[in-house]
Design a protein around this motif. Structure first.
Motif, mmCIF file in Angstrom:
data_model
loop_
_atom_site.group_PDB
_atom_site.id
_atom_site.type_symbol
_atom_site.label_atom_id
_atom_site.label_comp_id
_atom_site.label_asym_id
_atom_site.label_seq_id
_atom_site.Cartn_x
_atom_site.Cartn_y
_atom_site.Cartn_z
ATOM 1 N N LEU A 299 28.181 -1.483 22.677
ATOM 2 C CA LEU A 299 28.267 -2.496 21.421
ATOM 3 C C LEU A 299 28.818 -3.992 21.979
ATOM 4 N N ALA A 300 28.474 -5.170 21.368
ATOM 5 C CA ALA A 300 28.937 -6.266 21.553
ATOM 6 C C ALA A 300 28.899 -7.119 20.494
ATOM 7 N N LEU A 301 29.592 -7.820 20.246
ATOM 8 C CA LEU A 301 29.867 -8.936 18.955
ATOM 9 C C LEU A 301 29.292 -10.310 19.471
ATOM 10 N N LYS A 302 28.364 -10.800 18.887
ATOM 11 C CA LYS A 302 27.987 -12.187 19.448
ATOM 12 C C LYS A 302 28.905 -12.898 18.674
ATOM 13 N N ASP A 303 29.732 -13.895 19.578
ATOM 14 C CA ASP A 303 30.767 -14.814 19.368
ATOM 15 C C ASP A 303 32.137 -14.112 18.522
ATOM 16 N N ALA A 304 32.076 -13.047 19.026
ATOM 17 C CA ALA A 304 33.309 -11.997 18.094
ATOM 18 C C ALA A 304 33.250 -12.019 16.879
ATOM 19 N N ASP A 305 31.928 -12.148 16.223
ATOM 20 C CA ASP A 305 31.647 -12.031 14.766
ATOM 21 C C ASP A 305 31.208 -10.687 14.403
ATOM 22 N N ARG A 306 31.882 -9.992 13.864
ATOM 23 C CA ARG A 306 31.802 -8.532 13.269
ATOM 24 C C ARG A 306 30.567 -8.527 12.371
ATOM 25 N N GLN A 307 29.860 -9.775 12.096
ATOM 26 C CA GLN A 307 28.830 -9.352 11.264
ATOM 27 C C GLN A 307 27.426 -9.346 12.039
ATOM 28 N N TYR A 308 27.713 -9.657 13.392
ATOM 29 C CA TYR A 308 26.682 -9.761 14.225
ATOM 30 C C TYR A 308 26.687 -8.655 15.511
ATOM 31 N N ALA A 309 26.731 -7.459 15.177
ATOM 32 C CA ALA A 309 27.052 -6.465 16.276
ATOM 33 C C ALA A 309 25.624 -6.112 16.861
ATOM 34 N N ASN A 310 25.677 -6.124 18.318
ATOM 35 C CA ASN A 310 24.472 -5.934 19.191
ATOM 36 C C ASN A 310 24.508 -4.743 19.912
ATOM 37 N N ILE A 311 23.492 -4.225 20.338
ATOM 38 C CA ILE A 311 23.280 -3.505 21.424
ATOM 39 C C ILE A 311 23.312 -3.913 22.819
ATOM 40 N N VAL A 312 24.275 -3.610 23.998
ATOM 41 C CA VAL A 312 23.671 -4.493 25.286
ATOM 42 C C VAL A 312 23.516 -3.367 26.384
ATOM 43 N N TYR A 313 22.594 -3.532 27.039
ATOM 44 C CA TYR A 313 22.504 -2.720 28.131
ATOM 45 C C TYR A 313 23.082 -3.553 29.765
ATOM 46 N N ILE A 314 23.712 -2.670 30.366
ATOM 47 C CA ILE A 314 24.475 -3.209 31.525
ATOM 48 C C ILE A 314 24.092 -2.609 32.632
ATOM 49 N N ASP A 315 23.404 -3.246 33.692
ATOM 50 C CA ASP A 315 23.170 -2.567 35.010
ATOM 51 C C ASP A 315 24.285 -2.472 35.772
ATOM 52 N N THR A 316 24.547 -1.104 36.241
ATOM 53 C CA THR A 316 25.707 -0.765 36.943
ATOM 54 C C THR A 316 25.666 -1.241 38.379
ATOM 55 N N GLU A 317 24.526 -1.606 38.897
ATOM 56 C CA GLU A 317 24.518 -2.042 40.050
ATOM 57 C C GLU A 317 24.650 -3.659 40.250
ATOM 58 N N THR A 318 23.449 -4.202 39.331
ATOM 59 C CA THR A 318 23.456 -5.751 39.705
ATOM 60 C C THR A 318 24.443 -6.309 38.710
ATOM 61 N N LYS A 319 25.149 -5.682 37.565
ATOM 62 C CA LYS A 319 25.954 -6.067 36.696
ATOM 63 C C LYS A 319 25.355 -6.894 35.603
ATOM 64 N N LYS A 320 24.107 -7.121 35.614
ATOM 65 C CA LYS A 320 23.550 -7.765 34.607
ATOM 66 C C LYS A 320 23.321 -7.466 33.245
ATOM 67 N N THR A 321 23.382 -7.924 32.216
ATOM 68 C CA THR A 321 23.727 -7.663 30.855
ATOM 69 C C THR A 321 22.314 -8.120 30.158
ATOM 70 N N THR A 322 21.723 -7.288 29.353
ATOM 71 C CA THR A 322 20.621 -7.489 28.668
ATOM 72 C C THR A 322 20.962 -7.181 27.127
ATOM 73 N N VAL A 323 20.796 -8.257 26.405
ATOM 74 C CA VAL A 323 21.029 -7.709 24.631
ATOM 75 C C VAL A 323 19.722 -7.252 24.167
ATOM 76 N N LEU A 324 19.782 -6.003 23.757
ATOM 77 C CA LEU A 324 18.635 -5.129 23.132
ATOM 78 C C LEU A 324 18.227 -5.637 21.927
#
Length: 653
Positions: free
Chosen positions: A208-233
């Motif tokens: 889980l990650a908060l957009k702009d540290a705002d608790r009203q905007y909780a998101n699921i993010v996928y992190i590729d452990t090889e490339t380290k790329k983050t995708t907001v789902l």
């Protein structure tokens, strides 16, 4: 109680041990009656139950002279008194959160600290050798979970807070001890509390990650452990609470999984396809989904879904391919999934009048059979349940746009089986975190003393969807306070008990709300309300919102609930009971642990000093070595002793 301010100066610090406060004496005096709290701390001193993945091992805490984490092989034994300590530690002096058993190495893992100060790390102990081992060394851990092989743990560490905040996603190898950094978060998506879901091959992680540290905007993010790329789902432009956002640990396949979000207002199921990197919404319920796990029926995989609110729980079976719910069965119990084995789901159960059960669901394609596999003896239940519970719908001050009628608040009324005599009745109202369909020891102890308890769900409470839970965001001390005042008026009239015998109590946010209610100036947000509460009992609360924000280990909570301490300074000062202390309507009992980093002990000390200055009736009690809450038999005995003594002294003046 009709002479509330008659030279009643209860300005006493924490009591030292005396003959009435020994741990062996668990019979307290109140209103001329004996209140035996021994059943709650000797006959059934157990709490916080969880199961191993296969459902054979039950884990729980036992409160005695020390607070112990214990386990029992319930496949062989169902007598909780024959349980074994998991580790040789006293958890009344330290925190232990979310213990999990790892069947691959025979160890129990947990996140916790060493002195109740919430410096949270990962620990483990082998069931055959109960010695603790500390595995990490960071200031705070948000989230953690095993990989499918259970030889690694991915965890989210908070390394700083406020403007210096830095968070990391790391992987710990349980065999070698190697601790590897996967990725640091960034200001636009800050890591937060929740679970970790491993892609089966270990190529990716979801957190889980908060957009702009705002608790009203909780998101699921996928992190590729090889490339380290983050995708907001999830759709980062839409509101979602972090309480309504979570991941499922098990994936459908190497490239497909489910997760949960309440972006449409309620916690629903979404499907993520790793190959296309796209998500689709699967369910569209208007009641929150509590949890879901895969079950196998005749070699086919289905999804067992729990849907819950504070009134009932629904169990459903979903076809994974179509997303169709095949059938639904309801229960008046509060259920949570403990373990799944094949088509058998073991659920932990309780309710307002059920202390603890394990209920097993045998899940078929067209129906399921429920069977209670663990329960308490009837004689013990009689010692632990002292109330008759009535569900209420209480009108408050505004119009519910969903119905076009006056808004109704859910509440439970706990009526003592042996009430205080006419003319001496006392009603205690929970100021926040009420209305749950769960067994509550504190309510039952007050009921055992003859006290009536009202447990309402004001706006801001969970269980009724994201929007209702968010109704007090940026409005701390606002309309939810009016809700409780309306509840107080309602129950005072319904039971014909005058305001001087109606009090309010609560812990943490509820401690703040308690102090706010007994010093309420009469108007907020243009809404006027008044109720002269006869007394208040607050635990681990805060009386100054700005001080709380700058001295708490969760400042993002006050930012969400109250607002910006700089731009909203005037409002936050006005919403702080410290600055309205002269309006105190009745005696106030302040209780706080001096190792509390969630709500600094000054949250109660400031009010104590202010009321001394004003010469207003109160008592302040400090608990040595305790963090955020009351733990251990001695401390609980002291807590209830002080509560009953406080109420008796009010009555006697």
């Amino acid at each position: 109680m009709n002479k509330l301010f008659a030279i009643l100066m209860l300005l006493v610090v924490a009591m030292t041990t005396n003959a009435q406060q020994t741990s062996s004496d668990l019979v307290l005096k109140f209103q001329g009656r004996d209140v035996n709290i021994a059943p709650f701390f000797q006959d059934f001193p157990y709490s916080q139950f969880s199961l191993s993945d296969d459902g054979t091992k039950l884990f729980f805490f036992k409160a005695s002279n020390e607070n112990k984490l214990q386990w029992l092989d319930i496949a062989k034994e169902q007598d909780l008194s024959k349980a074994t300590d998991v580790v040789d530690l006293d958890f009344s002096k330290r925190n232990c959160w979310h213990p999990q058993y790892n069947d691959k190495d025979g160890c129990v893992y947990w996140i916790g600290d060493e002195s109740n100060e919430e410096i949270i790390n990962i620990y483990r102990s082998n069931l055959l050798s109960p010695n603790p081992e500390k595995l990490t060394n960071v200031p705070y851990i948000y989230a953690w979970n095993f990989n499918p092989k259970k030889d690694k743990i991915a965890y989210v560490a908070r390394l700083a807070q406020n403007e210096k905040r830095l968070d990391e996603l790391r992987i710990l190898d349980l065999k070698t001890g190697k601790d590897e950094l996967v990725r640091q978060d960034e200001p636009d998506f800050r890591y937060t509390w929740g679970d970790v879901s491993w892609q089966p091959d270990g190529k990716g992680l979801m957190i889980l990650a908060l957009k702009d540290a705002d608790r009203q905007y909780a998101n699921i993010v996928y992190i590729d452990t090889e490339t380290k790329k983050t995708t907001v789902l999830t759709d980062a432009s839409r509101k979602a609470s972090y309480a309504g956002t979570s991941v499922m640990q098990e994936w459908i396949s190497p490239d497909e999984c489910f997760y949960f979000s309440d972006q449409d207002g309620y916690k629903n199921i979404y499907r993520f396809d790793r190959k296309s990197m796209k998500s689709t919404q699967v369910t569209h319920f208007t009641t929150d989904i509590e949890d879901a796990r895969f079950v196998t029926i005749k070699n086919e995989k289905y999804l067992f879904v729990l849907q819950s609110n504070p009134i009932e729980t629904s169990m459903m079976l979903m076809d994974i391919k179509t997303g169709k719910m095949l059938y639904k069965q309801t229960s008046d119990l509060s259920l949570s999934i403990g373990a799944v084995k094949g088509n058998e789901v073991s659920m932990l159960a309780n309710s307002t009048s059920v202390v603890f059960q394990i209920v097993k669901a045998e899940v078929g394609k067209k129906s399921m059979k429920l069977n209670v596999t663990f329960d308490l003896p009837e004689a013990l239940k009689a010692k632990l349940v002292h109330s008759d519970v009535e569900r209420l719908s209480i009108p408050t001050f505004d119009i519910d746009p969903a119905t076009g009628k006056e808004r109704l608040l859910h509440a439970y009324l706990y009526k003592p089986k042996n009430p205080l005599p006419a003319g001496k009745e006392i009603i205690m109202i929970e100021s926040f975190y009420g209305g749950d369909n769960r067994y509550n020891t504190e309510y039952q102890i007050y009921n055992a003393a003859g006290i009536t308890v009202l447990s309402p769900s004001p706006r801001g409470s969970s269980g009724f969807g994201r929007d209702f839970a968010a109704m007090n965001d940026k409005d701390l001390g606002g309309n939810e306070i009016i809700d409780i005042i309306y509840c107080a008026k309602y129950i005072s009239d319904k039971l014909n008990v005058p305001a001087e015998r109606v009090g309010v109590f609560g812990m943490s946010h509820g401690g703040y709300a308690t102090m706010r209610l007994v010093t309420f100036p009469g108007e907020v947000n243009g809404n006027k309300a008044h109720f002269k509460f006869g007394f208040g009992i607050e635990t681990a609360g805060f009386c100054d919102i700005i001080y709380q924000h700058t001295h708490s280990n969760i400042p993002d909570w006050t930012y969400l609930e109250a607002g910006d301490p700089v731009t909203d300074k005037a409002k936050l000062i006005d919403r702080s009971s410290l600055y309205h202390a002269e309006k105190l309507t009745g005696p106030l009992l302040l209780l706080h642990g001096n190792h509390d980093n969630r709500v600094d002990i000054e949250g109660s000390r400031l009010m104590d000093r202010k009321l001394i200055q004003l010469g207003l009736p109160h008592r302040y009690v400090e608990f040595e070595g305790l963090g955020h809450g009351i733990k251990g038999v001695d401390n609980n005995r002291k807590f209830y002793y002080e509560c009953f003594r406080f109420l008796d002294e009010i009555e006697n003046h």
